[in-house]
Design a protein around this motif. Structure first.
Motif, PDB file in Angstrom:
ATOM      1  N   UNK A 198       0.876  -1.185   0.137  1.00  0.00           N
ATOM      2  CA  UNK A 198       0.014   0.046  -0.008  1.00  0.00           C
ATOM      3  C   UNK A 198       0.924   1.414  -0.097  1.00  0.00           C
ATOM      4  N   UNK A 199       0.728   2.073  -1.130  1.00  0.00           N
ATOM      5  CA  UNK A 199       1.767   3.212  -1.308  1.00  0.00           C
ATOM      6  C   UNK A 199       0.911   4.522  -1.079  1.00  0.00           C
ATOM      7  N   UNK A 200       1.540   5.380  -0.318  1.00  0.00           N
ATOM      8  CA  UNK A 200       0.750   6.643   0.144  1.00  0.00           C
ATOM      9  C   UNK A 200       1.945   7.684  -0.847  1.00  0.00           C
ATOM     10  N   UNK A 201       1.284   8.795  -1.406  1.00  0.00           N
ATOM     11  CA  UNK A 201       2.108   9.865  -1.944  1.00  0.00           C
ATOM     12  C   UNK A 201       2.091  11.167  -0.920  1.00  0.00           C
ATOM     13  N   UNK A 202       3.185  12.002  -0.856  1.00  0.00           N
ATOM     14  CA  UNK A 202       3.107  13.110   0.282  1.00  0.00           C
ATOM     15  C   UNK A 202       4.131  13.810  -0.078  1.00  0.00           C
ATOM     16  N   UNK A 203       3.991  15.151   0.264  1.00  0.00           N
ATOM     17  CA  UNK A 203       5.038  16.218   0.065  1.00  0.00           C
ATOM     18  C   UNK A 203       6.104  16.103   1.007  1.00  0.00           C
ATOM     19  N   UNK A 204       7.400  16.447   0.641  1.00  0.00           N
ATOM     20  CA  UNK A 204       8.713  16.175   1.410  1.00  0.00           C
ATOM     21  C   UNK A 204       8.853  17.675   1.940  1.00  0.00           C
ATOM     22  N   UNK A 205       9.613  18.015   2.746  1.00  0.00           N
ATOM     23  CA  UNK A 205       9.999  19.488   3.255  1.00  0.00           C
ATOM     24  C   UNK A 205      10.301  20.208   2.454  1.00  0.00           C
ATOM     25  N   UNK A 206      11.181  19.890   1.326  1.00  0.00           N
ATOM     26  CA  UNK A 206      11.516  20.677   0.191  1.00  0.00           C
ATOM     27  C   UNK A 206      10.469  20.982  -0.768  1.00  0.00           C
ATOM     28  N   UNK A 207       9.079  20.576  -0.530  1.00  0.00           N
ATOM     29  CA  UNK A 207       7.990  20.579  -1.647  1.00  0.00           C
ATOM     30  C   UNK A 207       7.945  19.564  -2.619  1.00  0.00           C
TER      31      UNK A 207
END
Length: 530
Positions: A198-207
């Protein structure tokens, strides 16, 4: 039917065509953003657009129930919803000066099969390359890649390369091709290691964007996994690839394998349960409703439910005519359709069979108990004698079904040099009183291998088509057909050459009205312009 020339071995021609496509891809200059898929010579010799814009005519009716553990209908998977309807609640392009864009996903291969959309309209897709499947997050307008996650290479790819048998790839439905987006925008699939991830996608601290593994379940205690790899070219054991995954109404993740295993994973506890349908093969995806799970093997149609501990239990089983062999245009000797759960009263399930002379559309009553045991509603033969098969899901809306003819298509070498298929599409309606079915219209549209779709917001069916060409030009079109009449309204050129062959990938309609088509070298987008 035009067939492969006997003077050229199929594997040699497949290799030659593939190498040619790769050479063209590598030679084509591309900007820093998404690279267009290169068109083969001849694209200036064919029309870029035919027909006229259509007016939106919404279809009356009720959409399939929203699955509580899937993304909203139209965003969740290859067949648009849990019922496998192939319908979208929003409009696709109407043919108003439509433009076609594309993105090349890899130097070799890159076909994007399942296309889903997160809440903000970004594309989450799985694209098959010769170095492994890629999960990609794409900008829906520019098709730029925002994030990428590499899955392990499939055994069939290793076999194809080492043994020069590319049919291994073209008839392999495992490794993540059938995936789904859940209600929290996480992509769930089974990879070639027999793991459900199960894969989620998210923003990193750098955007920037990235994929992260939210959860993973190992099925190898239940599924034989001595598979071909680069370090294990000649395994002595058994390998059973996982074909598809889908959740049931309680949130269990169901999975099926090519060799007939049916299982569940409890996401909360990690408990895994499974059974096997001895001597049967499962190559298609499956559909889910509140009353159970519908699965078709190469022998029979099943309704399943889960026991209290999660073990799959058969509610009913119906055999069908599986014919005497695999037809050109079928992955195996059996039904090529994912079951459709449909009906104005939501009480039918439909598949096609593999009868030798003419394939039949079969409609069954879905309940656990049916009056008089008469489960079969109708058996309707479709297309011409000796030239009918489909390996794509039906479209269902209300009491209507749409079926397309794939007879003659086997892989990207089947239709080169201007060849095409017999083709055809048919609409069948179940009678209001449930006493049988009737053919409403027949179309001569030639859609070699696509999973077609329907916009209920505008009343148009979308096919991916190819006409025969005396000039030898292999031109591929997005084609819109009127659901009510079967009339072709318009068609827009997507591209030319094997790089634009969709090779079993679906048409997908985006929330912004764009039609996407997975093709051998990546993804095509067709949208109206103002």
């Amino acid at each position: 039917m035009p067939r492969m020339s006997r003077s050229i071995p199929r594997t040699a021609l497949a290799l030659a065509v593939t190498v040619t496509a790769v050479a063209a891809t590598l030679a084509a200059p591309g900007p820093a953003r998404a690279d267009d898929i290169p068109k083969a010579p001849g694209h200036r010799l064919v029309k870029s657009y035919e027909g006229a814009p259509a007016a939106a005519r919404p279809l009356p009716g009720t959409p399939p129930p929203q699955h509580p553990h899937l993304a909203a209908n139209g965003r969740s998977g290859m067949h648009a919803d849990a019922a496998g309807s192939g319908t979208y609640p929003w409009s696709g392009p109407l043919g108003k000066r439509p433009e076609a864009d594309s993105e090349k996903m890899a130097a070799l291969g890159g076909e994007c099969a399942t296309v889903t959309f997160d809440r903000d309209g970004r594309i989450v897709t799985v694209c098959g390359t010769f170095t492994g499947f890629l999960v990609k997050l794409l900008d829906p307008k520019t098709l730029d890649t925002l994030a990428e996650y590499k899955l392990p290479q499939r055994p069939s790819t290793v076999e194809a390369i080492t043994r020069l048998d590319f049919s291994k790839i073209f008839k392999d439905t495992s490794g993540g091709a059938y995936s789904y987006l859940d209600d929290k925008d996480r992509l769930v699939l089974a990879d070639s290691r027999q793991h459900v991830i199960r894969l989620a996608h998210e923003r990193t601290a750098e955007g920037d964007w990235r994929f992260v593994v939210d959860k993973e379940w190992d099925l190898t205690a239940h599924v034989p996994h001595d598979c071909v790899t680069w370090s294990n070219l000649y395994p002595s054991g058994e390998c059973d690839p996982v074909t598809s995954v889908m959740p049931d109404w309680d949130g269990r993740i169901w999975w099926v394998t090519r060799q007939g295993r049916v299982g569940t994973v409890d996401p909360a506890t990690g408990a895994i349960r499974s059974i096997r349908l001895d001597g049967e093969e499962i190559q298609n995806s499956f559909s889910v409703a509140e009353d159970g799970v519908s699965i078709v093997s190469d022998h029979a149609l099943y309704s399943f439910r889960a026991a209290p501990d999660g073990t799959p239990e058969i509610v009913w089983r119906e055999t069908y005519d599986r014919g005497t062999g695999t037809k050109p245009g079928s992955v195996n000797q059996g039904s090529g359709t994912t079951p459709d759960l449909f009906g104005a009263r939501d009480d039918y399930v439909a598949i096609t069979d593999n009868a030798d002379d003419r394939m039949n559309v079969l409609v069954y009553r879905r309940g656990a108990d049916v009056p008089g045991g008469r489960r079969l509603v109708c058996e309707i033969p479709v297309f011409g004698s000796g030239a009918s098969t489909t390996d794509n899901s039906l479209i269902s809306w209300g009491d209507s079904l749409i079926v397309e003819n794939n007879y003659g298509y086997e892989n990207i070498t089947s239709l080169t040099l201007g060849r095409s298929v017999v083709g055809g599409a048919t609409r069948i309606d179940v009678r209001e009183d449930g006493s049988g079915c009737d053919t409403v219209w027949e179309s001569d549209v030639r859609a070699p291998s696509t999973v077609p779709k329907l916009s209920t917001a505008n009343g148009l069916l979308y096919f991916y088509t190819k006409e025969p060409s005396s000039l030898g030009v292999d031109a591929w079109y997005l084609t819109a057909v009127d659901f009510r009449t079967g009339e072709t309204r318009w068609k827009r050129l997507a591209g030319t050459g094997v790089a634009y062959d969709n090779n079993w990938a679906p048409v997908t309609l985006g929330p912004d009205g764009t039609a996407y088509v997975g093709v051998f070298n990546g993804l095509v987008a067709v949208r109206d312009t103002r």
